[in-house]
Enzyme design. Structure first.
Site, PDB file in Angstrom:
ATOM      1  N   ASP A  92    -113.910  25.267 124.313  1.00  0.00           N
ATOM      2  CA  ASP A  92    -113.134  26.505 124.407  1.00  0.00           C
ATOM      3  C   ASP A  92    -113.605  27.578 123.438  1.00  0.00           C
ATOM      4  O   ASP A  92    -113.622  28.771 123.777  1.00  0.00           O
ATOM      5  CB  ASP A  92    -111.642  26.230 124.223  1.00  0.00           C
ATOM      6  CG  ASP A  92    -111.327  25.350 123.023  1.00  0.00           C
ATOM      7  OD1 ASP A  92    -112.231  25.062 122.207  1.00  0.00           O
ATOM      8  OD2 ASP A  92    -110.164  24.933 122.891  1.00  0.00           O
TER       9      ASP A  92
ATOM     10  N   HIS B 170    -113.658  18.098 121.676  1.00  0.00           N
ATOM     11  CA  HIS B 170    -113.577  16.820 120.952  1.00  0.00           C
ATOM     12  C   HIS B 170    -112.778  15.717 121.631  1.00  0.00           C
ATOM     13  O   HIS B 170    -112.822  14.571 121.181  1.00  0.00           O
ATOM     14  CB  HIS B 170    -112.992  17.009 119.541  1.00  0.00           C
ATOM     15  CG  HIS B 170    -113.530  18.175 118.794  1.00  0.00           C
ATOM     16  ND1 HIS B 170    -114.878  18.454 118.720  1.00  0.00           N
ATOM     17  CD2 HIS B 170    -112.896  19.151 118.084  1.00  0.00           C
ATOM     18  CE1 HIS B 170    -115.045  19.549 117.977  1.00  0.00           C
ATOM     19  NE2 HIS B 170    -113.875  19.989 117.596  1.00  0.00           N
TER      20      HIS B 170
END
Length: 492
Positions: free
Chosen positions: A237, A79
């Protein structure tokens, strides 16, 4: 032989990976700018410098292996907002996922345009996503906004620095707020509503198994690697941790025990999350989907109580074993930093059920760990309520080192639990994806097969739920949920 990169908020890790073995690893810390309330920013150029430093550390003592590297995979913090101008210079520091300042800008944007983003994109769009951060820059830093020519995520930026090619892949892109998870393409309507001052460059959308590019000349020289080394599509991730724990088929739940807790599974079709505001219906970085739930106050809550009772982390398991299931009736509501599940940012914590005999250090710690685990199980129930099925769980993160907590999780979730031998799930996942991309250049290869052949189970950490414990925890969890609901009413 492959390199796996994990660029997180705290720092960048690099591993040298071959057939499931980590031959070398390195780590470089990042600095974070926190000068205002809610501000969390980093300099993207520092990420690339950290990547180079960590790779060089990983090769110490095994320099001869540089010529054997075939590919690099990059896992990045999700993000984060990276902005480049027309000359490919970084416009400003990147806003991170945990920057909370964009909440008002995102709410105003959605309301003013009458948007139903979950219907349009197939995924809920919280303040952590990139959209709010871009809108915040437009309102609060218009000079930078006018310079924007490329909008990237952290792992996209690192891929671009390595290859010179501007790409995105669906997993990480699904956390932007302008990516259609059903069509796996950019949503042109939302991008147009942002109203850029000029046309911005759009990235190439590539599939997960595709190669983002080969090392550009400057990157190859800087890293001491061959220019034939490929860079895979990469991903966020959580998507890379899914690969690193073999969560690429069906039936597995992965739980990451860190500062926050994340729970995710894999699906071959998108999950309908319209009635599930606490579910992030991400795409995976394996051409599938990765439904995910998250909760705050995980290892941080445990550590805060451990510090309060002057305990040492080495005493964690001993203290847990010193207290019975249910902590003698003591209950902790560990919302020391607000709550995400349920989504009550203003929530505060509490300790309930105190008597003259049960307020002991061991009971206080166990009550906290049990509550943290109950909250994690709420996340598992969110996934179940959306139709996700699983019959085993893999636990990773710092908290996975505790045998007592692993057993507690198995008992509360009533699922067999295992942990991988390698604790670097995201970096390993990135390396596996790079291997997958390289193999697919020559023949069709399933990532399931690579995971099956390379991810090793730490048998010593595997535990089964104990039936008597499961029954006790079901009753205690029911009582906890009632106390939780009553407690949260005062903050809504």
């Amino acid at each position: 032989m492959y390199i796996g990169i994990d660029c997180g908020t705290q720092g960048t890790k690099a591993i040298i990976w071959q057939d499931g073995q980590i031959l070398g690893q390195g780590y470089t810390q990042h600095s974070t700018i926190m000068e205002q309330l809610g501000q969390r920013e980093q300099n993207p150029e520092e990420w690339f410098d950290a990547l180079v430093s960590s790779i060089n550390q990983a090769f110490k003592g095994i320099e001869q292996h540089r010529t054997a590297i075939k590919g690099i995979g990059v896992s990045g913090q999700q993000h984060g907002l990276v902005l480049l101008d027309h000359d490919n210079n970084v416009v400003r520091d990147a806003l991170l996922w945990c920057d909370t300042r964009p909440q008002a800008a995102l709410s105003d944007f959605v309301q003013s345009h009458g948007l139903h983003l979950v219907d349009q994109l197939g995924i809920q769009v919280p303040v952590a996503f990139s959209l709010g951060k871009l809108l915040w820059v437009k309102e609060n830093d218009p000079l930078s906004f006018r310079k924007i020519h490329k909008v990237m995520l952290p792992h996209d930026y690192l891929n671009w620095r390595l290859t010179g090619r501007f790409t995105i892949e669906p997993g990480d892109a699904s956390g932007t707020g302008w990516f259609n998870t059903y069509l796996k393409s950019m949503d042109k309507e939302i991008l147009s509503l942002i109203e850029f001052d000029h046309e911005i460059e759009q990235p190439d959308v590539i599939e997960s198994q595709e190669v983002a590019g080969k090392l550009c000349t400057s990157a190859a020289k800087l890293l001491g690697l061959n220019s034939s080394v490929i860079v895979s599509s990469g991903g966020g991730d959580n998507m890379m941790a899914a690969i690193g724990t073999g969560n690429v088929g069906t039936g597995q739940l992965t739980i990451s025990l860190g500062t926050s807790g994340t729970l995710f599974s894999h699906s071959y079709k998108q999950i309908d999350s319209r009635e599930h505001p606490d579910l992030n219906a991400f795409c995976s970085s394996t051409n599938g989907y990765l439904p995910l739930a998250s909760t705050m106050n995980v290892t941080t809550a445990n550590n805060q109580v451990l510090n309060l009772i002057n305990g040492d982390i080495n005493e964690f398991d001993t203290l847990l074993h010193s207290s019975p299931i249910g902590a003698d009736g003591l209950t902790c509501l560990p919302f020391f930093n607000g709550a995400r599940l349920p989504n009550v940012p203003s929530a505060q914590g509490a300790i309930q059920g105190i008597t003259a005999t049960n307020l002991t250090p061991a009971n206080l710690l166990r009550a906290t760990v049990e509550a943290v685990t109950f909250n994690l199980n709420l996340g598992a129930n969110v996934l179940k309520s959306a139709g996700v099925t699983f019959d085993k769980t893999c636990v990773i993160g710092g908290g996975a080192k505790s045998q007592a907590w692993r057993q507690l999780i198995a008992d509360v979730t009533n699922l067999p639990l295992w942990s991988p031998l390698s604790t670097e799930a995201a970096a390993v996942g990135a390396a596996i994806q790079a291997c997958w991309a390289h193999e697919n250049l020559y023949q069709p290869t399933d990532i399931d097969d690579i995971c099956l052949n390379t991810i090793k189970i730490d048998e010593a950490k595997s535990v089964m739920p104990v039936e008597s414990n499961v029954l006790m925890y079901q009753e205690i969890a029911d009582s906890y949920r009632q106390q939780l609901n009553d407690h949260m009413t005062q903050f809504n």
